[in-house]
Design a protein around this motif. Structure first.
Motif, short mmCIF file in Angstrom:
data_model
loop_
_atom_site.label_atom_id
_atom_site.label_comp_id
_atom_site.label_asym_id
_atom_site.label_seq_id
_atom_site.Cartn_x
_atom_site.Cartn_y
_atom_site.Cartn_z
N VAL A 88 50.77 65.20 2.12
CA VAL A 88 50.05 66.37 1.62
C VAL A 88 49.58 66.14 0.19
O VAL A 88 48.48 66.56 -0.18
CB VAL A 88 50.94 67.63 1.71
CG1 VAL A 88 50.26 68.84 1.10
CG2 VAL A 88 51.30 67.91 3.17
N ASN B 229 48.49 63.53 -1.23
CA ASN B 229 47.26 62.74 -1.29
C ASN B 229 46.02 63.61 -1.16
O ASN B 229 44.95 63.24 -1.65
CB ASN B 229 47.25 61.68 -0.19
CG ASN B 229 48.25 60.57 -0.46
OD1 ASN B 229 48.67 60.37 -1.59
ND2 ASN B 229 48.66 59.87 0.58
N TYR B 230 46.14 64.75 -0.52
CA TYR B 230 45.01 65.66 -0.33
C TYR B 230 45.06 66.87 -1.24
O TYR B 230 44.24 67.77 -1.12
CB TYR B 230 44.94 66.12 1.13
CG TYR B 230 44.69 64.97 2.09
CD1 TYR B 230 43.42 64.41 2.20
CD2 TYR B 230 45.71 64.44 2.86
CE1 TYR B 230 43.19 63.35 3.07
CE2 TYR B 230 45.49 63.38 3.74
CZ TYR B 230 44.22 62.85 3.83
OH TYR B 230 43.97 61.80 4.68
N THR B 231 46.03 66.93 -2.15
CA THR B 231 46.16 68.06 -3.06
C THR B 231 45.36 67.78 -4.33
O THR B 231 45.63 66.82 -5.04
CB THR B 231 47.64 68.30 -3.42
OG1 THR B 231 48.37 68.53 -2.22
CG2 THR B 231 47.78 69.50 -4.33
N LEU C 297 43.07 71.97 -1.77
CA LEU C 297 43.20 70.78 -0.94
C LEU C 297 41.82 70.19 -0.67
O LEU C 297 40.83 70.91 -0.64
CB LEU C 297 43.88 71.13 0.39
CG LEU C 297 45.30 71.70 0.29
CD1 LEU C 297 45.77 72.15 1.65
CD2 LEU C 297 46.24 70.67 -0.29
N THR C 298 41.78 68.88 -0.45
CA THR C 298 40.51 68.22 -0.17
C THR C 298 40.28 68.04 1.32
O THR C 298 39.21 67.59 1.72
CB THR C 298 40.46 66.84 -0.86
OG1 THR C 298 41.57 66.06 -0.40
CG2 THR C 298 40.53 66.98 -2.37
N SER C 299 41.25 68.41 2.15
CA SER C 299 41.12 68.26 3.60
C SER C 299 41.12 69.64 4.26
O SER C 299 42.08 70.39 4.17
CB SER C 299 42.29 67.44 4.15
OG SER C 299 42.32 67.51 5.55
N SER C 300 40.03 69.95 4.96
CA SER C 300 39.94 71.25 5.63
C SER C 300 40.93 71.36 6.79
O SER C 300 41.44 72.43 7.09
CB SER C 300 38.52 71.50 6.12
OG SER C 300 38.13 70.49 7.04
N LEU D 51 43.95 69.91 6.98
CA LEU D 51 45.26 70.16 6.38
C LEU D 51 45.35 71.60 5.87
O LEU D 51 46.39 72.25 6.01
CB LEU D 51 45.52 69.17 5.25
CG LEU D 51 46.86 69.28 4.55
CD1 LEU D 51 48.01 69.06 5.54
CD2 LEU D 51 46.94 68.29 3.41
N ARG D 52 44.28 72.09 5.29
CA ARG D 52 44.24 73.46 4.80
C ARG D 52 44.51 74.44 5.93
O ARG D 52 45.31 75.37 5.79
CB ARG D 52 42.86 73.74 4.17
CG ARG D 52 42.74 75.09 3.53
CD ARG D 52 41.38 75.30 2.86
NE ARG D 52 40.80 74.07 2.34
CZ ARG D 52 39.57 73.64 2.63
NH1 ARG D 52 38.78 74.33 3.42
NH2 ARG D 52 39.12 72.52 2.11
#
Length: 98
Positions: free
Chosen positions: A45, A47-49, A63-66, A68-69
Motif C-alpha cells: 500500500v 508504494n501507492y500512497t 493514493l495513486t491507484s484507483s 487500491l482506493r
C-alpha cells in the motif's frame, strides 16, 4: 518561563510536560499517524500512497491507484480502528481516501 521542579522526575514525565506546555501534541499526532499508516499498511500500500494528512480528527490519504482506493474504501472502519489502536488513543474518527 518554565517552572523549576526541585524533586526528581522521569524523562518520560518531563517530555510529556514539555509537549503539553508548548502545545506540540497536534504536530506529534500528525507524524505518529503517518508512521502508523506506513507500519500497518506495509510496502504494497505504501508504494501507492502519495500523502497522509491529519486535519483535526479526519485522516486524508491520497493514493495513486484507483483499484487500491476502491479496495481500501470497503474497510474504512477497520482501518480507523487499527490506526487508533496502534496510536494508543482515539485520534482518527473519519477516513477520506482520495
Amino acid at each position: 518561563m518554565a517552572k523549576r521542579h526541585n524533586e526528581h522526575i522521569s524523562i518520560q514525565d518531563a517530555l510529556k510536560e514539555f509537549v503539553e506546555t508548548n502545545k506540540l501534541e497536534k504536530g506529534l499526532n500528525k507524524v505518529n499517524v503517518a508512521d502508523a499508516w506506513a507500519n500497518l499498511m506495509g510496502n504494497g500500500v505504501n508504494n501507492y500512497t502519495a500523502s497522509v494528512n491529519l486535519e483535526r480528527d479526519t485522516l486524508y490519504v491520497q493514493l495513486t491507484s484507483s483499484v487500491l482506493r476502491e479496495e481500501l474504501s470497503y474497510g474504512k472502519k477497520k482501518i480507523i480502528n487499527m490506526l487508533n489502536e496502534e496510536l494508543g488513543k482515539e485520534i482518527i474518527k473519519k477516513l477520506v481516501i482520495r
